[in-house]
Scaffold this motif. Structure first.
Motif, PDB file in Angstrom:
ATOM      1  N   GLY A  88      -7.892   1.226   4.584  1.00 40.10           N
ATOM      2  CA  GLY A  88      -6.765   1.562   5.436  1.00 40.10           C
ATOM      3  C   GLY A  88      -5.862   2.608   4.836  1.00 40.10           C
ATOM      4  O   GLY A  88      -5.980   2.950   3.653  1.00 40.10           O
ATOM      5  N   PRO A  89      -4.924   3.146   5.636  1.00 36.46           N
ATOM      6  CA  PRO A  89      -4.025   4.203   5.151  1.00 36.46           C
ATOM      7  C   PRO A  89      -3.202   3.795   3.935  1.00 36.46           C
ATOM      8  O   PRO A  89      -2.771   4.646   3.159  1.00 36.46           O
ATOM      9  N   ASP A  90      -2.955   2.488   3.767  1.00 36.14           N
ATOM     10  CA  ASP A  90      -2.176   2.012   2.619  1.00 36.14           C
ATOM     11  C   ASP A  90      -3.043   1.739   1.399  1.00 36.14           C
ATOM     12  O   ASP A  90      -2.537   1.357   0.348  1.00 36.14           O
ATOM     13  N   GLY A  91      -4.370   1.896   1.537  1.00 34.88           N
ATOM     14  CA  GLY A  91      -5.288   1.662   0.430  1.00 34.88           C
ATOM     15  C   GLY A  91      -5.971   0.310   0.457  1.00 34.88           C
ATOM     16  O   GLY A  91      -6.848   0.037  -0.377  1.00 34.88           O
ATOM     17  N   THR A  92      -5.612  -0.560   1.394  1.00 35.40           N
ATOM     18  CA  THR A  92      -6.262  -1.867   1.490  1.00 35.40           C
ATOM     19  C   THR A  92      -7.694  -1.712   1.978  1.00 35.40           C
ATOM     20  O   THR A  92      -7.963  -1.002   2.959  1.00 35.40           O
ATOM     21  N   ILE A  93      -8.620  -2.374   1.301  1.00 29.41           N
ATOM     22  CA  ILE A  93     -10.027  -2.343   1.696  1.00 29.41           C
ATOM     23  C   ILE A  93     -10.287  -3.445   2.718  1.00 29.41           C
ATOM     24  O   ILE A  93      -9.894  -4.596   2.525  1.00 29.41           O
ATOM     25  N   VAL A  94     -10.936  -3.076   3.819  1.00 30.18           N
ATOM     26  CA  VAL A  94     -11.197  -4.006   4.923  1.00 30.18           C
ATOM     27  C   VAL A  94     -12.695  -4.064   5.172  1.00 30.18           C
ATOM     28  O   VAL A  94     -13.342  -3.033   5.401  1.00 30.18           O
TER      29      VAL A  94
END
Length: 205
Positions: A88-94
């Protein structure tokens, strides 16, 4: 019994703040808040289950259109599942995965949200959460543990950090904070791997 009701991710811009609600739907338990996460692998991934492979493809395409990076294109896995991975744009991996269980109308409707923590010692972290009221649903010794979600919105699971990073195709190293606050219906605490837990009795609408 204790349950996890929300996840608050550090995000510094509006794009990240809008991403999860738009990408995953209005019922998502994921929130965004102020703060700057660390760099590299942050020690956790967000797992999102939908009914079918077509649903995974649709969510994956929508996530990329909303600014996510493509880490692993959706495909059938060796163990028989179907999944893809985005950041995601915040760096969280999904990680987007198909359950194979058909739903009535919408293949892309999220059926389960999973927080997968990459930990140093699975058994020690399992004891911590069990002592704080979570119930173990599945356990594979020191490799993997999954807890019952109870009436909460999030299923918690534990992997070894290196194994979790390998599963999503990133290096296990990272610096700085996790950029995550886990909301649950228990007292404030910090788990053995430094993840912050905070009371969150009211679920995000």
């Amino acid at each position: 019994m204790t349950s996890i009701t929300s996840l608050t991710l550090s995000a510094s811009d509006g794009a990240a703040s809008d991403f999860y609600r738009t990408a995953l739907g209005p019922g998502t338990p994921v929130r965004t808040g102020a703060g700057a996460p660390g760099s590299g692998f942050r020690g956790f991934i967000l797992g999102v289950d939908v009914a079918t492979s077509a649903g995974v493809d649709l969510l994956h395409a929508n996530a990329l259109a909303l600014g996510a990076d493509d880490l692993k294109a959706p495909k059938k896995q060796l163990w028989g599942g179907y999944s893809g991975v985005v950041r995601g744009p915040d760096g969280t991996i999904v990680k987007l995965a198909a359950t194979g269980k058909a739903t009535a109308d919408d293949d892309s409707a999220v059926t389960r949200t999973v927080l997968l923590l990459g930990v140093a010692d699975v058994k020690a972290t399992q004891r911590f959460y069990a002592e704080h009221g979570l119930t173990v649903a599945k356990s594979f010794g020191s490799k993997y543990v999954e807890f019952e979600p109870q009436d909460g919105a999030v299923t918690l699971a534990l992997y070894k950090r290196a194994a979790l990073a390998k599963d999503v195709g990133v290096a296990p190293e990272g610096t700085g904070g996790h950029g995550l606050v886990i909301g649950w219906d228990a007292a404030p605490a910090t788990d053995p791997d430094g993840f912050e837990l905070s009371p969150s009795p009211v679920r995000q609408p």
